[in-house]
Design an enzyme around this catalytic site. Structure first.
Site, mmCIF file in Angstrom:
data_model
loop_
_atom_site.group_PDB
_atom_site.id
_atom_site.type_symbol
_atom_site.label_atom_id
_atom_site.label_comp_id
_atom_site.label_asym_id
_atom_site.label_seq_id
_atom_site.Cartn_x
_atom_site.Cartn_y
_atom_site.Cartn_z
ATOM 1 C CE LYS A 43 -17.188 -43.810 -18.432
ATOM 2 N NZ LYS A 43 -17.999 -44.886 -19.061
ATOM 3 N N GLY A 44 -13.820 -44.115 -12.428
ATOM 4 C CA GLY A 44 -13.887 -44.807 -11.136
ATOM 5 C C GLY A 44 -13.724 -43.956 -9.906
ATOM 6 C CD GLU A 97 -7.320 -43.802 -10.344
ATOM 7 O OE1 GLU A 97 -8.523 -43.874 -10.095
ATOM 8 O OE2 GLU A 97 -6.822 -44.268 -11.375
ATOM 9 C CG ASP A 98 -11.136 -46.356 -9.039
ATOM 10 O OD1 ASP A 98 -9.993 -46.085 -9.464
ATOM 11 O OD2 ASP A 98 -11.986 -46.929 -9.741
ATOM 12 C CG ASP A 101 -4.135 -53.444 -10.467
ATOM 13 O OD1 ASP A 101 -3.289 -54.154 -9.896
ATOM 14 O OD2 ASP A 101 -4.995 -53.923 -11.232
ATOM 15 C CE LYS A 129 -6.872 -55.924 -7.178
ATOM 16 N NZ LYS A 129 -7.496 -56.421 -8.426
ATOM 17 C CG PHE A 150 -12.756 -59.036 -10.847
ATOM 18 C CD1 PHE A 150 -13.330 -57.776 -10.813
ATOM 19 C CD2 PHE A 150 -12.506 -59.613 -12.079
ATOM 20 C CE1 PHE A 150 -13.651 -57.090 -11.963
ATOM 21 C CE2 PHE A 150 -12.825 -58.941 -13.254
ATOM 22 C CZ PHE A 150 -13.399 -57.675 -13.183
ATOM 23 C CB VAL A 151 -12.440 -55.202 -5.595
ATOM 24 C CG1 VAL A 151 -11.952 -56.159 -4.520
ATOM 25 C CG2 VAL A 151 -11.260 -54.425 -6.176
ATOM 26 C CG ASP A 157 -15.753 -50.652 -14.680
ATOM 27 O OD1 ASP A 157 -14.607 -50.386 -14.254
ATOM 28 O OD2 ASP A 157 -15.992 -50.929 -15.867
ATOM 29 N NE ARG A 163 -17.880 -47.013 -14.291
ATOM 30 C CZ ARG A 163 -16.579 -47.179 -14.502
ATOM 31 N NH1 ARG A 163 -15.740 -47.117 -13.492
ATOM 32 N NH2 ARG A 163 -16.106 -47.416 -15.710
HETATM 33 C C1 PRP Z 1 -8.812 -48.384 -13.490
HETATM 34 C C2 PRP Z 1 -8.722 -47.638 -12.189
HETATM 35 C C3 PRP Z 1 -7.429 -46.907 -12.307
HETATM 36 C C4 PRP Z 1 -6.578 -47.840 -13.112
HETATM 37 C C5 PRP Z 1 -5.666 -48.549 -12.178
HETATM 38 O O1 PRP Z 1 -9.335 -47.506 -14.438
HETATM 39 O O2 PRP Z 1 -9.782 -46.743 -12.004
HETATM 40 O O3 PRP Z 1 -7.559 -45.695 -13.003
HETATM 41 O O4 PRP Z 1 -7.471 -48.749 -13.776
HETATM 42 O O5 PRP Z 1 -4.883 -49.393 -12.885
HETATM 43 P P1 PRP Z 1 -3.294 -49.361 -13.008
HETATM 44 O O6 PRP Z 1 -2.696 -49.008 -11.663
HETATM 45 O O7 PRP Z 1 -3.065 -50.783 -13.379
HETATM 46 O O8 PRP Z 1 -2.935 -48.408 -14.088
HETATM 47 P P2 PRP Z 1 -9.981 -47.938 -15.811
HETATM 48 O O9 PRP Z 1 -8.972 -47.749 -16.903
HETATM 49 O O10 PRP Z 1 -10.611 -49.294 -15.686
HETATM 50 O O11 PRP Z 1 -11.095 -46.816 -16.006
HETATM 51 P P3 PRP Z 1 -12.396 -46.461 -15.134
HETATM 52 O O12 PRP Z 1 -11.929 -45.612 -13.958
HETATM 53 O O13 PRP Z 1 -13.265 -45.690 -16.076
HETATM 54 O O14 PRP Z 1 -13.032 -47.758 -14.675
#
Ligand code: PRP
Length: 177
Positions: A43-44, A97-98, A101, A129, A150-151, A157, A163
């Site tokens: 959802k991010g 993407e948000d 990581d 990141k 932790f952002v 979220d 969010r």
């Molecule tokens: C988070 C974020 C990315 C992913 C990044 O999503 O939005 O999609 O993790 O992580 P990575 O590079 O370690 O794979 P999350 O699974 O928390 O879902 P969300 O977008 O619904 O919060």
């Protein structure tokens, strides 16, 4: 500022300006394409995708994928929760993407879309990141490099909260410790 936030890293204004610049660059890079399919990862990505698309002058369509991850006994396992409802063969796709990581989510989704026959697949991420990376992965368009903190906010979220904050900030440790 929300009382659970320790520090604001990227204000709404900074994100808007960055999105404008990124949108201009994308518009230039894709100027010869009929359209771009923006694929947001739920959802991010929602707030950033909504901002970024306003600054792209090439026609866009949007669609969404939801993957979820859980940590298995030896590695993180990704599961498709909601797939695209259209064929992507021959399409120019920009995944939005948000945060990038570990790199696992984007690498997996990118490979899937390439496998399905997309003409091109690139990635635009609001935050990178860099220190979190577990597998090598680079996005073509990066808004801001993000410290290893932790952002939350602007789509990001903690337990589905924060969010809606119009900025990216660092969550106070006492909230999640
Ligand atoms: C988070 C974020 C990315 C992913 C990044 O999503 O939005 O999609 O993790 O992580 P990575 O590079 O370690 O794979 P999350 O699974 O928390 O879902 P969300 O977008 O619904 O919060």
């Amino acid at each position: 500022m929300n009382s659970d936030i320790k520090e604001i890293l990227f204000t709404e204004e900074m994100i808007r300006e960055m999105s404008q610049k990124m949108g201009q660059q994308i518009s230039y890079d894709y100027k010869d394409c009929d359209s771009i399919l923006l694929v947001g990862l739920l959802k991010g990505s929602v707030p950033f995708l909504a901002e970024l698309m306003k600054h792209i002058t090439v026609p866009v369509t949007i669609n969404f994928i939801k993957v979820s991850s859980y940590v298995g006994s030896e590695s993180k396992v990704l599961q498709m929760k909601q797939d695209l409802d259209e064929d992507v063969e021959g399409r120019h796709i920009l995944i939005v993407e948000d945060i990038l990581d570990t790199g696992r989510t984007l690498k997996t989704v990118k490979e899937l879309l390439v496998h399905r026959g997309a003409a091109s697949v690139k990635v635009a991420t609001m935050l990178d990141k860099v220190e979190g990376r577990v597998i090598p992965f680079e996005a073509e368009y990066v808004g801001f490099e993000c410290p290893n903190a932790f952002v939350v906010g602007y789509g990001l979220d903690y337990n589905e909260r924060y969010r809606e904050l119009p900025y990216v900030g660092v969550l106070k440790e006492e909230v999640y410790m």
